[in-house]
Design a protein around this motif. Structure first.
Motif, PDB file in Angstrom:
ATOM      1  N   ILE A   6      96.561  -5.775  45.402  1.00  0.00           N
ATOM      2  CA  ILE A   6      97.569  -5.612  45.149  1.00  0.00           C
ATOM      3  C   ILE A   6      98.970  -6.496  45.448  1.00  0.00           C
ATOM      4  O   ILE A   6      99.874  -6.928  44.712  1.00  0.00           O
ATOM      5  N   VAL A   7      98.727  -7.302  46.720  1.00  0.00           N
ATOM      6  CA  VAL A   7      99.555  -8.499  46.975  1.00  0.00           C
ATOM      7  C   VAL A   7      99.337  -9.382  45.881  1.00  0.00           C
ATOM      8  O   VAL A   7     100.664  -9.983  45.554  1.00  0.00           O
ATOM      9  N   PHE A   8      98.342  -9.942  45.526  1.00  0.00           N
ATOM     10  CA  PHE A   8      97.927 -10.925  44.718  1.00  0.00           C
ATOM     11  C   PHE A   8      98.810 -10.516  43.257  1.00  0.00           C
ATOM     12  O   PHE A   8      99.309 -11.361  42.530  1.00  0.00           O
ATOM     13  N   LEU A   9      98.601  -9.243  42.748  1.00  0.00           N
ATOM     14  CA  LEU A   9      99.059  -8.621  41.539  1.00  0.00           C
ATOM     15  C   LEU A   9     100.559  -8.781  41.695  1.00  0.00           C
ATOM     16  O   LEU A   9     101.253  -9.201  40.613  1.00  0.00           O
ATOM     17  N   VAL A  10     101.298  -8.302  42.658  1.00  0.00           N
ATOM     18  CA  VAL A  10     102.741  -8.517  43.011  1.00  0.00           C
ATOM     19  C   VAL A  10     103.086 -10.059  42.820  1.00  0.00           C
ATOM     20  O   VAL A  10     103.997 -10.307  41.972  1.00  0.00           O
ATOM     21  N   LEU A  11     102.348 -10.889  43.625  1.00  0.00           N
ATOM     22  CA  LEU A  11     102.916 -12.202  43.464  1.00  0.00           C
ATOM     23  C   LEU A  11     102.531 -12.772  42.230  1.00  0.00           C
ATOM     24  O   LEU A  11     103.543 -13.552  41.631  1.00  0.00           O
ATOM     25  N   LEU A  12     101.674 -12.328  41.159  1.00  0.00           N
ATOM     26  CA  LEU A  12     101.625 -12.775  39.978  1.00  0.00           C
ATOM     27  C   LEU A  12     102.712 -12.294  39.346  1.00  0.00           C
ATOM     28  O   LEU A  12     103.104 -12.999  38.296  1.00  0.00           O
ATOM     29  N   LEU A  14     105.893 -11.301  40.103  1.00  0.00           N
ATOM     30  CA  LEU A  14     107.085 -12.069  40.565  1.00  0.00           C
ATOM     31  C   LEU A  14     107.029 -13.403  40.215  1.00  0.00           C
ATOM     32  O   LEU A  14     108.331 -14.085  39.769  1.00  0.00           O
ATOM     33  N   SER A  15     105.968 -14.143  40.386  1.00  0.00           N
ATOM     34  CA  SER A  15     106.175 -15.598  40.424  1.00  0.00           C
ATOM     35  C   SER A  15     106.059 -15.835  38.523  1.00  0.00           C
ATOM     36  O   SER A  15     106.506 -16.673  37.940  1.00  0.00           O
ATOM     37  N   GLY A  16     105.667 -14.985  37.720  1.00  0.00           N
ATOM     38  CA  GLY A  16     105.549 -14.702  36.369  1.00  0.00           C
ATOM     39  C   GLY A  16     107.159 -14.690  35.878  1.00  0.00           C
ATOM     40  O   GLY A  16     107.635 -15.500  35.069  1.00  0.00           O
ATOM     41  N   THR A  59     110.817 -24.315  40.434  1.00  0.00           N
ATOM     42  CA  THR A  59     110.013 -23.934  39.246  1.00  0.00           C
ATOM     43  C   THR A  59     108.451 -24.443  39.438  1.00  0.00           C
ATOM     44  O   THR A  59     107.490 -23.712  39.163  1.00  0.00           O
ATOM     45  N   ILE A  60     108.207 -25.648  40.197  1.00  0.00           N
ATOM     46  CA  ILE A  60     107.010 -26.104  40.564  1.00  0.00           C
ATOM     47  C   ILE A  60     106.123 -25.268  41.213  1.00  0.00           C
ATOM     48  O   ILE A  60     105.001 -24.797  41.326  1.00  0.00           O
ATOM     49  N   GLY A  61     107.109 -24.863  42.504  1.00  0.00           N
ATOM     50  CA  GLY A  61     106.557 -23.673  43.300  1.00  0.00           C
ATOM     51  C   GLY A  61     106.017 -22.429  42.794  1.00  0.00           C
ATOM     52  O   GLY A  61     105.049 -21.827  43.057  1.00  0.00           O
ATOM     53  N   PHE A  66     101.853 -18.869  40.750  1.00  0.00           N
ATOM     54  CA  PHE A  66     101.483 -18.310  39.685  1.00  0.00           C
ATOM     55  C   PHE A  66      99.821 -18.494  39.610  1.00  0.00           C
ATOM     56  O   PHE A  66      98.853 -17.460  39.389  1.00  0.00           O
ATOM     57  N   LEU A  67      99.411 -19.852  39.433  1.00  0.00           N
ATOM     58  CA  LEU A  67      98.186 -20.321  39.076  1.00  0.00           C
ATOM     59  C   LEU A  67      97.173 -19.898  40.343  1.00  0.00           C
ATOM     60  O   LEU A  67      96.108 -19.396  40.092  1.00  0.00           O
ATOM     61  N   LEU A  68      97.758 -19.983  41.443  1.00  0.00           N
ATOM     62  CA  LEU A  68      96.733 -19.674  42.692  1.00  0.00           C
ATOM     63  C   LEU A  68      96.375 -18.054  42.576  1.00  0.00           C
ATOM     64  O   LEU A  68      95.416 -17.618  42.919  1.00  0.00           O
ATOM     65  N   SER A  69      97.355 -17.352  42.390  1.00  0.00           N
ATOM     66  CA  SER A  69      97.044 -15.776  42.333  1.00  0.00           C
ATOM     67  C   SER A  69      96.470 -15.592  41.351  1.00  0.00           C
ATOM     68  O   SER A  69      95.412 -14.531  41.177  1.00  0.00           O
ATOM     69  N   LEU A  70      96.661 -16.333  40.082  1.00  0.00           N
ATOM     70  CA  LEU A  70      95.811 -15.927  38.781  1.00  0.00           C
ATOM     71  C   LEU A  70      94.281 -16.245  39.097  1.00  0.00           C
ATOM     72  O   LEU A  70      93.163 -15.627  38.785  1.00  0.00           O
TER      73      LEU A  70
END
Length: 84
Positions: A6-12, A14-16, A59-61, A66-70
Motif C-alpha cells: 500500500i505504501v509503494f502504491l501510494v508513492l507510485l 503521488l510521484s506520478g 523532477t529527477i527526485g 516513481f521508478l523505484l516504487s514501480l
C-alpha cells in the motif's frame, strides 16, 4: 494486501502526479507564444536559473521515486498475480 504494498502504491501515485505537475512547470525553450508571455513576466537574468535547477532536482527526485516504487511493485506482483 500487505501494508508495504500500500505504501509503494501510494508513492507510485503521488510521484506520478508530481512528475506531471513538475514537468508542466518547466519553462518552454522555444520561441512561441508561451515564451513571449513568459519573457514579459520575468527576465532570465534575475535568478530563474536557480529556480530551474531546483525544479530539475525535484523532477529527477520524483522520477527516481516513481521508478523505484514501480520496480518494487513489479517484483512483489509478477505478471498475472494482482487479480487474485
Amino acid at each position: 494486501m500487505n501494508p508495504l504494498v500500500i505504501v509503494f502504491l501510494v508513492l507510485l501515485v503521488l510521484s506520478g502526479i508530481g512528475l506531471i505537475i513538475f514537468i508542466l512547470m518547466h519553462s518552454g525553450k522555444g520561441t512561441g507564444i508561451s515564451d513571449m508571455i513568459a519573457s514579459s513576466m520575468y527576465s532570465t537574468q534575475t535568478g530563474t536559473s536557480i529556480i530551474e535547477k531546483n525544479l530539475d532536482r525535484i523532477t529527477i527526485g520524483c522520477a527516481v521515486v516513481f521508478l523505484l516504487s514501480l520496480l518494487v511493485l513489479m517484483i512483489v506482483y509478477p505478471h498475472g498475480t494482482i487479480s487474485q
